[in-house]
Design a protein around this motif. Structure first.
Motif, PDB file in Angstrom:
ATOM      1  N   ARG A 281      14.706  -5.072  14.337  1.00 16.12           N
ATOM      2  CA  ARG A 281      15.633  -5.843  13.511  1.00 16.12           C
ATOM      3  C   ARG A 281      16.358  -5.016  12.465  1.00 16.12           C
ATOM      4  N   VAL A 282      15.839  -3.830  12.160  1.00 13.92           N
ATOM      5  CA  VAL A 282      16.449  -3.017  11.104  1.00 13.92           C
ATOM      6  C   VAL A 282      16.734  -1.608  11.619  1.00 13.92           C
ATOM      7  N   ASP A 283      17.624  -0.941  10.921  1.00 13.30           N
ATOM      8  CA  ASP A 283      17.952   0.450  11.251  1.00 13.30           C
ATOM      9  C   ASP A 283      17.017   1.422  10.536  1.00 13.30           C
ATOM     10  N   LEU A 284      16.495   0.991   9.390  1.00 16.50           N
ATOM     11  CA  LEU A 284      15.649   1.858   8.572  1.00 16.50           C
ATOM     12  C   LEU A 284      14.583   1.013   7.898  1.00 16.50           C
ATOM     13  N   PHE A 285      13.341   1.506   7.918  1.00 15.07           N
ATOM     14  CA  PHE A 285      12.271   0.890   7.123  1.00 15.07           C
ATOM     15  C   PHE A 285      11.895   1.903   6.054  1.00 15.07           C
ATOM     16  N   LEU A 286      12.046   1.484   4.796  1.00  7.92           N
ATOM     17  CA  LEU A 286      11.840   2.370   3.659  1.00  7.92           C
ATOM     18  C   LEU A 286      10.637   1.885   2.858  1.00  7.92           C
ATOM     19  N   THR A 287       9.689   2.780   2.621  1.00  8.76           N
ATOM     20  CA  THR A 287       8.508   2.431   1.836  1.00  8.76           C
ATOM     21  C   THR A 287       8.298   3.453   0.733  1.00  8.76           C
ATOM     22  N   SER A 288       7.549   3.037  -0.282  1.00  9.89           N
ATOM     23  CA  SER A 288       7.093   3.969  -1.309  1.00  9.89           C
ATOM     24  C   SER A 288       5.588   3.829  -1.438  1.00  9.89           C
ATOM     25  N   GLY A 289       4.918   4.964  -1.624  1.00  8.60           N
ATOM     26  CA  GLY A 289       3.472   4.977  -1.775  1.00  8.60           C
ATOM     27  C   GLY A 289       2.747   5.265  -0.470  1.00  8.60           C
ATOM     28  N   GLY A 290       1.491   5.696  -0.620  1.00  7.48           N
ATOM     29  CA  GLY A 290       0.629   5.884   0.545  1.00  7.48           C
ATOM     30  C   GLY A 290       0.895   7.131   1.347  1.00  7.48           C
ATOM     31  N   VAL A 291       1.494   8.176   0.737  1.00  6.54           N
ATOM     32  CA  VAL A 291       1.889   9.350   1.521  1.00  6.54           C
ATOM     33  C   VAL A 291       1.130  10.619   1.157  1.00  6.54           C
ATOM     34  N   SER A 292       0.299  10.572   0.132  1.00  3.54           N
ATOM     35  CA  SER A 292      -0.381  11.792  -0.298  1.00  3.54           C
ATOM     36  C   SER A 292      -1.719  11.936   0.436  1.00  3.54           C
ATOM     37  N   VAL A 293      -2.745  12.397  -0.233  1.00  2.00           N
ATOM     38  CA  VAL A 293      -4.014  12.683   0.446  1.00  2.00           C
ATOM     39  C   VAL A 293      -5.173  11.887  -0.145  1.00  2.00           C
ATOM     40  N   GLY A 294      -4.884  10.827  -0.864  1.00  2.54           N
ATOM     41  CA  GLY A 294      -5.927  10.005  -1.461  1.00  2.54           C
ATOM     42  C   GLY A 294      -6.559   9.067  -0.454  1.00  2.54           C
ATOM     43  N   LYS A 295      -7.590   8.357  -0.913  1.00  2.00           N
ATOM     44  CA  LYS A 295      -8.345   7.458  -0.044  1.00  2.00           C
ATOM     45  C   LYS A 295      -7.471   6.347   0.518  1.00  2.00           C
ATOM     46  N   LYS A 296      -6.506   5.861  -0.255  1.00  2.00           N
ATOM     47  CA  LYS A 296      -5.671   4.752   0.181  1.00  2.00           C
ATOM     48  C   LYS A 296      -4.243   5.180   0.532  1.00  2.00           C
ATOM     49  N   ASP A 297      -4.081   6.450   0.842  1.00  2.00           N
ATOM     50  CA  ASP A 297      -2.767   6.911   1.307  1.00  2.00           C
ATOM     51  C   ASP A 297      -2.672   6.635   2.795  1.00  2.00           C
ATOM     52  N   ILE A 298      -2.288   5.416   3.096  1.00  2.00           N
ATOM     53  CA  ILE A 298      -2.431   4.859   4.450  1.00  2.00           C
ATOM     54  C   ILE A 298      -1.340   5.276   5.422  1.00  2.00           C
ATOM     55  N   MET A 299      -0.195   5.773   4.937  1.00  2.00           N
ATOM     56  CA  MET A 299       0.930   5.991   5.837  1.00  2.00           C
ATOM     57  C   MET A 299       0.644   7.028   6.915  1.00  2.00           C
ATOM     58  N   HIS A 300      -0.311   7.924   6.658  1.00  2.00           N
ATOM     59  CA  HIS A 300      -0.692   8.901   7.699  1.00  2.00           C
ATOM     60  C   HIS A 300      -1.278   8.188   8.907  1.00  2.00           C
ATOM     61  N   GLY A 301      -2.020   7.102   8.665  1.00  2.00           N
ATOM     62  CA  GLY A 301      -2.569   6.327   9.765  1.00  2.00           C
ATOM     63  C   GLY A 301      -1.603   5.295  10.309  1.00  2.00           C
ATOM     64  N   VAL A 302      -0.701   4.809   9.458  1.00  2.00           N
ATOM     65  CA  VAL A 302       0.252   3.788   9.891  1.00  2.00           C
ATOM     66  C   VAL A 302       1.187   4.330  10.966  1.00  2.00           C
ATOM     67  N   VAL A 303       1.640   5.559  10.798  1.00  2.00           N
ATOM     68  CA  VAL A 303       2.614   6.118  11.743  1.00  2.00           C
ATOM     69  C   VAL A 303       2.083   6.123  13.171  1.00  2.00           C
ATOM     70  N   PRO A 304       0.902   6.684  13.445  1.00  2.00           N
ATOM     71  CA  PRO A 304       0.395   6.611  14.822  1.00  2.00           C
ATOM     72  C   PRO A 304       0.042   5.188  15.251  1.00  2.00           C
ATOM     73  N   ALA A 305      -0.417   4.356  14.313  1.00  2.00           N
ATOM     74  CA  ALA A 305      -0.729   2.969  14.664  1.00  2.00           C
ATOM     75  C   ALA A 305       0.516   2.216  15.111  1.00  2.00           C
ATOM     76  N   LEU A 306       1.669   2.625  14.627  1.00  2.00           N
ATOM     77  CA  LEU A 306       2.945   2.030  15.032  1.00  2.00           C
ATOM     78  C   LEU A 306       3.382   2.499  16.419  1.00  2.00           C
ATOM     79  N   GLY A 307       2.765   3.564  16.902  1.00  2.00           N
ATOM     80  CA  GLY A 307       3.283   4.218  18.094  1.00  2.00           C
ATOM     81  C   GLY A 307       4.541   4.988  17.799  1.00  2.00           C
ATOM     82  N   ALA A 308       4.660   5.418  16.527  1.00  2.00           N
ATOM     83  CA  ALA A 308       5.860   6.114  16.085  1.00  2.00           C
ATOM     84  C   ALA A 308       5.695   7.629  16.211  1.00  2.00           C
ATOM     85  N   GLU A 309       6.810   8.318  16.207  1.00  2.00           N
ATOM     86  CA  GLU A 309       6.816   9.788  16.218  1.00  2.00           C
ATOM     87  C   GLU A 309       7.041  10.292  14.791  1.00  2.00           C
ATOM     88  N   ARG A 310       6.096  11.059  14.283  1.00  2.00           N
ATOM     89  CA  ARG A 310       6.278  11.629  12.951  1.00  2.00           C
ATOM     90  C   ARG A 310       7.241  12.800  13.028  1.00  2.00           C
TER      91      ARG A 310
END
Length: 401
Positions: free
Chosen positions: A244-273
């Motif tokens: 539905r969108v051309d771009l999904f923009l998020t803030s947060g969850g990109v570093s190396v902390g316990k709740k920096d979830i975007m590292h796991g979200v990308v493969p869970a999406l079936g996305a290419e990093r």
């Protein structure tokens, strides 16, 4: 890719930011802030006739060849013409027509004199000087020539272009559809403004920062809100927008902390990093990815880091998605008005403001988590890695917002 330079990150994003293909023809005022999808050319000379630039009288300059203060020349007033009127007759020797600003120059006339420079007496004027051919005279096509390129394909349309198109009679223009962007923030610590602030919580300023900038840039914005710090649930939310969108923009969850979830979200999406970590401060741990035709950019959760990386990386990609051809931020050299007392071990972007005298000033606060000091800034100072503290008067490279 990991630990890449900013310029390389921008190249990667631009390579995956495919301009939206859909176009539409919209009324002029609806085209403000949109991107032209076609070249538009002038259909006729503008102005379409020779005209007067002032209120006065028009006649053949030869009629005043012998005029002087001592012997002014008398000219008979045979008509009057306001802007929008048209004097159809011819003006002969010894004759003139009273004309207002914007009025068409009648046949037989080649100059205009100001009303206050002549003496008016009944149905005549007295001209006390010699007029020159084409004095105070605006030619047809003086502003725009037929066939001139008015708006270029890939150009963002602003009020000035709208006025030019209107002057050529265009009532509508073909533009790319608006870029569709969903924006969200990750973090269980986030609360929405208006809610009572609970211990350990903060208000979600990043969501408003990013959504507000996207609206300023003319995007069609879907505000998703806060995404929970849970990989599977976050991936489900983002996946629901992939078609539905051309771009999904998020803030947060990109570093190396316990709740920096975007590292796991990308493969869970079936996305290419595409990349993680850009060699810059603030905002280094940014992530970019693709899921089908949707581009994803995940920015740091620190407010100024999110702001800086949005402007430096996401904004060019959004411009490319919108169909713009000139997407890179302008740069210039400037002199620092203030010192920056810290050495820069890595490349750093400092919030700054361009002053009227051409110098660039710095605020007192530069922490990534501080946003207030960026509110009045309109530039970034690009400090290379390995630089010692900067003294006032130093010449620096500046990115203009």
């Amino acid at each position: 890719m990991q630990d890449i330079e900013l310029e390389q990150a921008i190249e990667v994003l631009l390579a995956h930011a495919v301009p939206v293909a859909e176009t539409e023809r919209v009324p002029l005022l609806e085209a403000v802030g949109r991107v032209a999808a076609e070249d538009v050319y002038a259909a006729f000379d503008n102005p379409p006739f020779d005209r007067s630039p002032l209120d006065g009288y028009t006649f053949a300059s030869a009629s005043t060849a012998d005029a002087s203060a001592e012997h002014p020349v008398r000219l008979s007033v045979i008509g009057e013409e306001c802007a929008g009127d048209f004097f159809a007759g011819a003006v002969g020797a010894g004759e003139c027509v009273r004309i207002m600003t914007g009025g068409a120059i009648p046949k037989g006339c080649d100059c205009v004199v100001r009303q206050e420079d002549v003496r008016e007496e009944g149905d005549a004027i007295f001209v006390p000087f010699t007029s020159q051919p084409f004095e105070n005279y605006c030619y047809a096509g003086e502003d725009i020539k037929k066939g001139n390129l008015l708006v270029r394909r890939g150009q963002r349309i602003h009020a000035a272009q709208i006025a030019v198109l209107a002057s050529e009679g265009y009532a509508a223009v073909c533009v790319h559809r608006r870029v569709r962007i969903a924006v969200a923030s990750t973090g269980d610590e986030l609360m929405q403004p208006g809610e009572p602030l609970r211990p350990g919580k903060i208000y979600n300023s990043n969501l408003y920062l990013l959504a507000g900038r996207l609206k300023e840039l003319g995007a069609e914005v879907t505000v998703v809100g806060s995404v929970p710090d849970d990989v599977e649930r976050a991936a489900e939310v983002i996946a629901s927008y992939a078609d539905r969108v051309d771009l999904f923009l998020t803030s947060g969850g990109v570093s190396v902390g316990k709740k920096d979830i975007m590292h796991g979200v990308v493969p869970a999406l079936g996305a290419e990093r595409l990349f993680w970590r850009v060699c810059m401060k603030p905002g280094a741990p940014a992530i970019a990815y693709t899921r089908g035709s949707m581009l994803g950019i995940a920015l740091s959760g620190n407010p100024f880091a999110a702001y800086a990386t949005f402007e430096l990386m996401a904004r060019p990609a959004i411009a490319r998605l919108a169909g713009e051809t000139d997407v890179l931020m302008p740069r210039r050299r400037a002199v620092l008005a203030d010192a920056f007392p810290k050495p820069c071990h890595g490349r750093r972007f400092l919030r700054a403001r361009m002053e009227a005298d051409g110098r660039v000033s710095l605020p007192d606060q530069h922490e990534s988590g501080s946003l207030f000091s960026a509110a009045g800034c309109d530039a970034f100072v690009d400090v290379p890695a390995g630089m010692p503290p900067l003294a006032a008067g130093a010449e620096v490279d500046v990115v203009i917002l």
